[in-house]
Scaffold this motif. Structure first.
Motif, PDB file in Angstrom:
ATOM      1  N   GLN A  26      -0.996 -14.765 -11.112  1.00 40.66           N
ATOM      2  CA  GLN A  26      -1.085 -16.011 -10.329  1.00 40.66           C
ATOM      3  C   GLN A  26      -1.570 -15.712  -8.792  1.00 40.66           C
ATOM      4  N   PHE A  27      -1.744 -14.919  -8.439  1.00 41.03           N
ATOM      5  CA  PHE A  27      -2.136 -14.089  -6.900  1.00 41.03           C
ATOM      6  C   PHE A  27      -3.717 -14.461  -6.855  1.00 41.03           C
ATOM      7  N   PHE A  28      -4.160 -15.318  -5.940  1.00 38.84           N
ATOM      8  CA  PHE A  28      -5.774 -15.533  -5.758  1.00 38.84           C
ATOM      9  C   PHE A  28      -6.210 -14.745  -4.611  1.00 38.84           C
ATOM     10  N   GLY A  29      -7.111 -14.260  -4.521  1.00 30.04           N
ATOM     11  CA  GLY A  29      -7.775 -13.303  -3.467  1.00 30.04           C
ATOM     12  C   GLY A  29      -7.377 -11.918  -3.305  1.00 30.04           C
ATOM     13  N   GLN A  30      -7.683 -11.078  -2.258  1.00 21.64           N
ATOM     14  CA  GLN A  30      -7.244  -9.854  -1.906  1.00 21.64           C
ATOM     15  C   GLN A  30      -7.900  -8.874  -3.257  1.00 21.64           C
ATOM     16  N   LYS A  31      -9.093  -9.113  -3.692  1.00 17.38           N
ATOM     17  CA  LYS A  31      -9.456  -8.353  -4.802  1.00 17.38           C
ATOM     18  C   LYS A  31      -9.527  -6.939  -4.434  1.00 17.38           C
ATOM     19  N   HIS A  32      -9.862  -6.624  -3.140  1.00 17.00           N
ATOM     20  CA  HIS A  32     -10.069  -5.135  -2.719  1.00 17.00           C
ATOM     21  C   HIS A  32      -8.715  -4.729  -2.674  1.00 17.00           C
ATOM     22  N   LEU A  33      -7.518  -5.345  -2.701  1.00 15.50           N
ATOM     23  CA  LEU A  33      -6.247  -4.657  -2.791  1.00 15.50           C
ATOM     24  C   LEU A  33      -5.436  -4.600  -4.059  1.00 15.50           C
ATOM     25  N   LEU A  34      -5.868  -5.803  -4.790  1.00 11.38           N
ATOM     26  CA  LEU A  34      -4.817  -6.093  -6.099  1.00 11.38           C
ATOM     27  C   LEU A  34      -5.913  -6.557  -7.227  1.00 11.38           C
ATOM     28  N   GLY A  35      -7.245  -6.122  -7.213  1.00 11.57           N
ATOM     29  CA  GLY A  35      -8.117  -6.144  -8.503  1.00 11.57           C
ATOM     30  C   GLY A  35      -7.534  -5.077  -9.375  1.00 11.57           C
ATOM     31  N   GLU A  36      -8.012  -5.207 -10.758  1.00  9.36           N
ATOM     32  CA  GLU A  36      -7.432  -4.495 -11.641  1.00  9.36           C
ATOM     33  C   GLU A  36      -7.898  -3.125 -11.459  1.00  9.36           C
ATOM     34  N   GLY A  37      -6.999  -2.015 -11.407  1.00 10.40           N
ATOM     35  CA  GLY A  37      -7.425  -0.440 -11.278  1.00 10.40           C
ATOM     36  C   GLY A  37      -6.998  -0.316  -9.874  1.00 10.40           C
ATOM     37  N   LYS A  38      -6.903  -1.162  -8.872  1.00  8.27           N
ATOM     38  CA  LYS A  38      -7.025  -0.875  -7.436  1.00  8.27           C
ATOM     39  C   LYS A  38      -5.580  -0.033  -7.245  1.00  8.27           C
ATOM     40  N   VAL A  39      -5.309   0.779  -6.247  1.00 10.45           N
ATOM     41  CA  VAL A  39      -4.364   1.571  -5.807  1.00 10.45           C
ATOM     42  C   VAL A  39      -3.126   0.800  -5.743  1.00 10.45           C
ATOM     43  N   LEU A  40      -3.085  -0.153  -4.898  1.00  9.90           N
ATOM     44  CA  LEU A  40      -1.900  -0.935  -4.507  1.00  9.90           C
ATOM     45  C   LEU A  40      -1.260  -1.670  -5.506  1.00  9.90           C
ATOM     46  N   ARG A  41      -2.171  -2.377  -6.579  1.00  7.42           N
ATOM     47  CA  ARG A  41      -1.777  -2.980  -7.653  1.00  7.42           C
ATOM     48  C   ARG A  41      -0.885  -2.099  -8.478  1.00  7.42           C
ATOM     49  N   ARG A  42      -1.623  -0.801  -8.817  1.00  4.85           N
ATOM     50  CA  ARG A  42      -0.846   0.129  -9.687  1.00  4.85           C
ATOM     51  C   ARG A  42       0.344   0.797  -9.103  1.00  4.85           C
ATOM     52  N   LEU A  43       0.555   0.902  -7.797  1.00  5.75           N
ATOM     53  CA  LEU A  43       1.538   1.024  -7.218  1.00  5.75           C
ATOM     54  C   LEU A  43       2.733   0.117  -7.430  1.00  5.75           C
ATOM     55  N   ILE A  44       2.487  -1.077  -7.636  1.00  4.70           N
ATOM     56  CA  ILE A  44       3.472  -2.307  -7.731  1.00  4.70           C
ATOM     57  C   ILE A  44       3.755  -2.429  -9.237  1.00  4.70           C
ATOM     58  N   GLU A  45       2.807  -2.077  -9.926  1.00  4.08           N
ATOM     59  CA  GLU A  45       3.089  -2.436 -11.340  1.00  4.08           C
ATOM     60  C   GLU A  45       4.003  -0.964 -11.864  1.00  4.08           C
ATOM     61  N   THR A  46       3.837  -0.029 -11.277  1.00  2.38           N
ATOM     62  CA  THR A  46       4.638   1.052 -11.743  1.00  2.38           C
ATOM     63  C   THR A  46       5.852   1.316 -11.005  1.00  2.38           C
ATOM     64  N   ASP A  47       6.047   0.459 -10.127  1.00  2.00           N
ATOM     65  CA  ASP A  47       7.357   0.319  -9.219  1.00  2.00           C
ATOM     66  C   ASP A  47       7.377   1.735  -8.378  1.00  2.00           C
ATOM     67  N   LYS A  48       6.105   2.189  -7.913  1.00  2.00           N
ATOM     68  CA  LYS A  48       6.136   3.346  -6.816  1.00  2.00           C
ATOM     69  C   LYS A  48       5.695   3.229  -5.581  1.00  2.00           C
ATOM     70  N   ILE A  49       5.921   2.109  -4.981  1.00  2.00           N
ATOM     71  CA  ILE A  49       5.287   1.789  -3.542  1.00  2.00           C
ATOM     72  C   ILE A  49       6.262   2.601  -2.652  1.00  2.00           C
ATOM     73  N   GLY A  50       5.366   2.946  -1.610  1.00  2.00           N
ATOM     74  CA  GLY A  50       5.726   3.569  -0.324  1.00  2.00           C
ATOM     75  C   GLY A  50       5.995   2.469   0.627  1.00  2.00           C
ATOM     76  N   SER A  51       6.373   2.803   1.818  1.00  2.00           N
ATOM     77  CA  SER A  51       6.496   2.012   3.080  1.00  2.00           C
ATOM     78  C   SER A  51       4.972   1.503   3.397  1.00  2.00           C
ATOM     79  N   MET A  52       4.804   0.326   3.972  1.00  2.00           N
ATOM     80  CA  MET A  52       3.610  -0.290   4.099  1.00  2.00           C
ATOM     81  C   MET A  52       3.784  -1.464   5.132  1.00  2.00           C
TER      82      MET A  52
END
Length: 417
Positions: A26-52
């Protein structure tokens, strides 16, 4: 459960809050960060985020993204605000985080909204618990990372810059809000394309304000279910042009570079942006005075007088009438020939003074001297004005520009044959 909780349903929340995305789909915009295959999206989906640190303009999705992360992570999630956070509050969060890790093997994510508002000592208290992994920090700010957050904390975090939403994203969100039967307006209203285009433009990428204006316009209708341009214009009293510290520094830089480059239309545009956004006109006048001496200098010495006159007009006449005097000074400086010879001269002399010993003042020019000859009365007088060690050193080198061209010619006479 509170008896009155039964009446606290979604319908009483503002449209902007009801339409807040609940997941990444449901999140619109920020494709450079959250588009399919982007690093930040993968980190969120795999619950592996670091401090940001999430940096971006208002309503670009910083808090929403943190909320989505809180719903997808197995970590304990704490949300605090940097405006009121103290060192003791932070110690309590760290204590609970250590207990959760020890007893439940559960990490803690600390979301700090307005992280730029943290006092420097509180920011310093974050350093050890971020570095050793006691907490995973998510900071959100609309302000400059470089100016408002201490470098050691920035170095321990990944910085993600969110951008203002583009027109296509805004229109999708607004049309979804009109149509959504559960969170939106349920398809009861329509909007003309002219009104939609205006709304997407006037909100300056701030979807929250766009949704507030849309809801206001819809509920103000009586004899029609179609939102027209005039209704949207009435719902938006004025364009949102308030600026953050980052915007302020960027616009000041653009204004100054336009003055230096002689780009009159650009300088007038940035002047208007700064004035409309509430920047102190005296601050602008101070920048104009600086450029009158630094960039115009002896090429047109009148520029300094015009700049100071603009400052006097602001103090004597006041705004908004003094805007004309400021604009006149801006045009004068842009259209004047340029020379930075004076700027180079004083900076060169200061550098030289810092790097050399304090030489004695020559006898001819000391106070109470008996050897000084007035050169106006005695053109052939041979006074020593500089210490012998400095004699022959050139600090001021005039440029062949405007009025200074006459001085340049004097300094650059061809050698006698």
């Amino acid at each position: 459960m509170d008896l009155f909780d039964f009446n606290r349903t979604n319908e009483y929340k503002p449209l902007a809050e009801r339409m807040r995305p609940q997941n990444l789909e449901q999140f619109f915009g920020q494709k450079h960060l959250l588009g399919e295959g982007k690093v930040l999206r993968r980190l969120i989906e795999t619950d592996k985020i670091g401090s940001m640190i999430l940096q971006g303009p208002p309503s670009s999705g910083k808090t929403t993204l943190a909320t989505i992360i809180s719903g997808m992570t197995s970590s304990h999630f704490e949300k605090l605000n940097g405006v009121s956070l103290s060192v003791s509050d932070l110690r309590e969060v760290a204590r609970k985080a250590k207990d959760n890790l020890k007893m439940y093997n559960q990490r803690t994510i600390l979301f700090l909204d307005e992280i730029h508002a943290l006092k420097s000592n509180v920011q310093e208290s974050l350093l050890p618990i971020v570095e050793d992994g006691t907490i995973i920090l998510i900071g959100a700010t609309t302000e400059s990372i470089a100016h408002d957050i201490i470098p050691p904390l920035v170095s321990r975090c990944r910085v993600y810059r969110l951008e203002a939403l583009q027109k296509d994203d805004l229109e999708q969100i607004l049309r979804q809000a009109l149509a959504d039967p559960e969170r939106g307006l349920g398809g009861e209203y329509e909007i003309t394309q002219e009104a939609m285009d205006y709304l997407c433009d006037v909100c300056n990428g701030d979807v929250r304000n766009a949704l507030i204006a849309l809801e206001t316009a819809a509920y103000s209708l009586h004899d029609s279910q179609t939102i027209e341009l005039q209704t949207i214009q009435e719902s938006f009293e004025s364009r949102i042009n308030a600026i953050t510290h980052t915007d302020f520094y960027d616009m000041t830089s653009a204004f100054c570079k336009s003055l230096r480059g002689g780009q009159t239309d650009a300088a007038i545009y940035w002047l208007a942006r700064m004035l409309y956004s509430g920047v102190d006109p005296l601050y602008i006048c101070r920048r104009i005075v600086v450029h009158a001496t630094e960039d115009v200098g002896m090429a047109n010495p009148t520029a300094l007088q015009i700049a100071l006159a603009a400052k006097d007009a602001v103090e004597f006449v006041g705004m908004p009438e003094a805007r004309m005097a400021i604009a006149e000074a801006v045009v004068f400086i842009c259209e004047s020939p340029k020379s930075n010879a004076v700027y180079k001269a004083i900076n060169g002399a200061l550098d030289y003074v810092k790097q050399t010993k304090a030489y004695e003042v020559p006898a001819d020019v000391r106070d109470g001297t008996r050897t000084y000859s007035n050169p106006i009365d005695h053109p052939n007088a041979r006074n020593e004005y500089l210490p012998p060690e400095v004699k022959g050193k050139r600090f001021y080198q005039p440029q062949n520009s405007g009025v200074e061209a006459k001085i340049y010619a004097k300094y650059n006479k061809p050698a006698a044959e």
